[in-house]
Scaffold this motif. Sequence first.
Motif, PDB file in Angstrom:
ATOM      1  N   LEU A  60       1.001  -1.130   0.537  1.00  0.00           N
ATOM      2  CA  LEU A  60       0.356  -0.172  -0.268  1.00  0.00           C
ATOM      3  C   LEU A  60       1.002   1.697   0.464  1.00  0.00           C
ATOM      4  O   LEU A  60       0.339   1.764  -0.265  1.00  0.00           O
ATOM      5  N   ARG A  61       1.511   1.460   0.926  1.00  0.00           N
ATOM      6  CA  ARG A  61       2.705   2.163   0.955  1.00  0.00           C
ATOM      7  C   ARG A  61       3.365   2.809  -0.742  1.00  0.00           C
ATOM      8  O   ARG A  61       3.578   4.010  -1.074  1.00  0.00           O
ATOM      9  N   LEU A  62       4.066   1.683  -1.346  1.00  0.00           N
ATOM     10  CA  LEU A  62       4.697   1.206  -2.649  1.00  0.00           C
ATOM     11  C   LEU A  62       3.958   1.996  -3.882  1.00  0.00           C
ATOM     12  O   LEU A  62       4.295   2.634  -4.595  1.00  0.00           O
ATOM     13  N   GLY A  63       2.713   1.150  -3.693  1.00  0.00           N
ATOM     14  CA  GLY A  63       2.222   1.276  -5.262  1.00  0.00           C
ATOM     15  C   GLY A  63       1.259   1.715  -5.112  1.00  0.00           C
ATOM     16  O   GLY A  63       0.369   0.791  -4.240  1.00  0.00           O
ATOM     17  N   SER A  64       0.689   2.540  -6.293  1.00  0.00           N
ATOM     18  CA  SER A  64      -0.931   2.885  -6.896  1.00  0.00           C
ATOM     19  C   SER A  64      -1.988   1.561  -7.089  1.00  0.00           C
ATOM     20  O   SER A  64      -3.169   1.357  -6.695  1.00  0.00           O
ATOM     21  N   GLU A  65      -0.885   0.092  -7.774  1.00  0.00           N
ATOM     22  CA  GLU A  65      -2.174  -0.786  -8.153  1.00  0.00           C
ATOM     23  C   GLU A  65      -2.537  -1.848  -7.090  1.00  0.00           C
ATOM     24  O   GLU A  65      -3.923  -1.649  -7.422  1.00  0.00           O
ATOM     25  N   SER A  66      -2.305  -1.625  -6.269  1.00  0.00           N
ATOM     26  CA  SER A  66      -2.560  -2.178  -4.387  1.00  0.00           C
ATOM     27  C   SER A  66      -3.516  -1.639  -4.317  1.00  0.00           C
ATOM     28  O   SER A  66      -4.755  -2.202  -3.141  1.00  0.00           O
ATOM     29  N   GLU A  68      -6.083   0.596  -5.712  1.00  0.00           N
ATOM     30  CA  GLU A  68      -6.714   0.254  -6.605  1.00  0.00           C
ATOM     31  C   GLU A  68      -7.289  -0.768  -6.480  1.00  0.00           C
ATOM     32  O   GLU A  68      -8.512  -1.179  -6.204  1.00  0.00           O
ATOM     33  N   GLU A  69      -6.593  -1.979  -6.016  1.00  0.00           N
ATOM     34  CA  GLU A  69      -6.889  -3.337  -6.676  1.00  0.00           C
ATOM     35  C   GLU A  69      -7.996  -3.477  -4.702  1.00  0.00           C
ATOM     36  O   GLU A  69      -8.943  -4.035  -4.856  1.00  0.00           O
ATOM     37  N   GLY A  76     -15.906  -2.212  -4.142  1.00  0.00           N
ATOM     38  CA  GLY A  76     -16.901  -2.090  -5.147  1.00  0.00           C
ATOM     39  C   GLY A  76     -16.545  -1.296  -6.555  1.00  0.00           C
ATOM     40  O   GLY A  76     -17.630  -0.350  -6.831  1.00  0.00           O
ATOM     41  N   LEU A  77     -15.517  -0.208  -6.094  1.00  0.00           N
ATOM     42  CA  LEU A  77     -15.348   0.599  -6.862  1.00  0.00           C
ATOM     43  C   LEU A  77     -14.989   0.907  -8.212  1.00  0.00           C
ATOM     44  O   LEU A  77     -14.029   0.015  -8.006  1.00  0.00           O
TER      45      LEU A  77
END
Length: 91
Positions: A60-66, A68-69, A76-77
């Motif tokens: 969560l700290r390093l990537g925006s992909e996690s 978003e996931e 449910g976004l």
Amino acid sequence: MAILRLALIIIFCLLQYRLWFGENSLSDYVLLNEKLSQVKAENAALLQRNKLMKADIDDLRLGSESIEERARNELGLIREGEIFYRIIPTK
């Protein structure tokens, strides 16, 4: 000599009683070993859980992909302009 022998036998019997039935006896030792193995197993499970949580925190700290996931799966976004299809299995 008989008195000395009798005294030694009595002392031996008292020591045996303490070994088998007294405080910190062999049965207490066995129970404590069982509790120790249970606590070690619980600690191992908690250590594994902590490692997974630490990995989640690092993701969560390093990537925006996690992030978003998680938003997609847990909240449910969806993004603007995306189409969401929900497939309901038939019985």
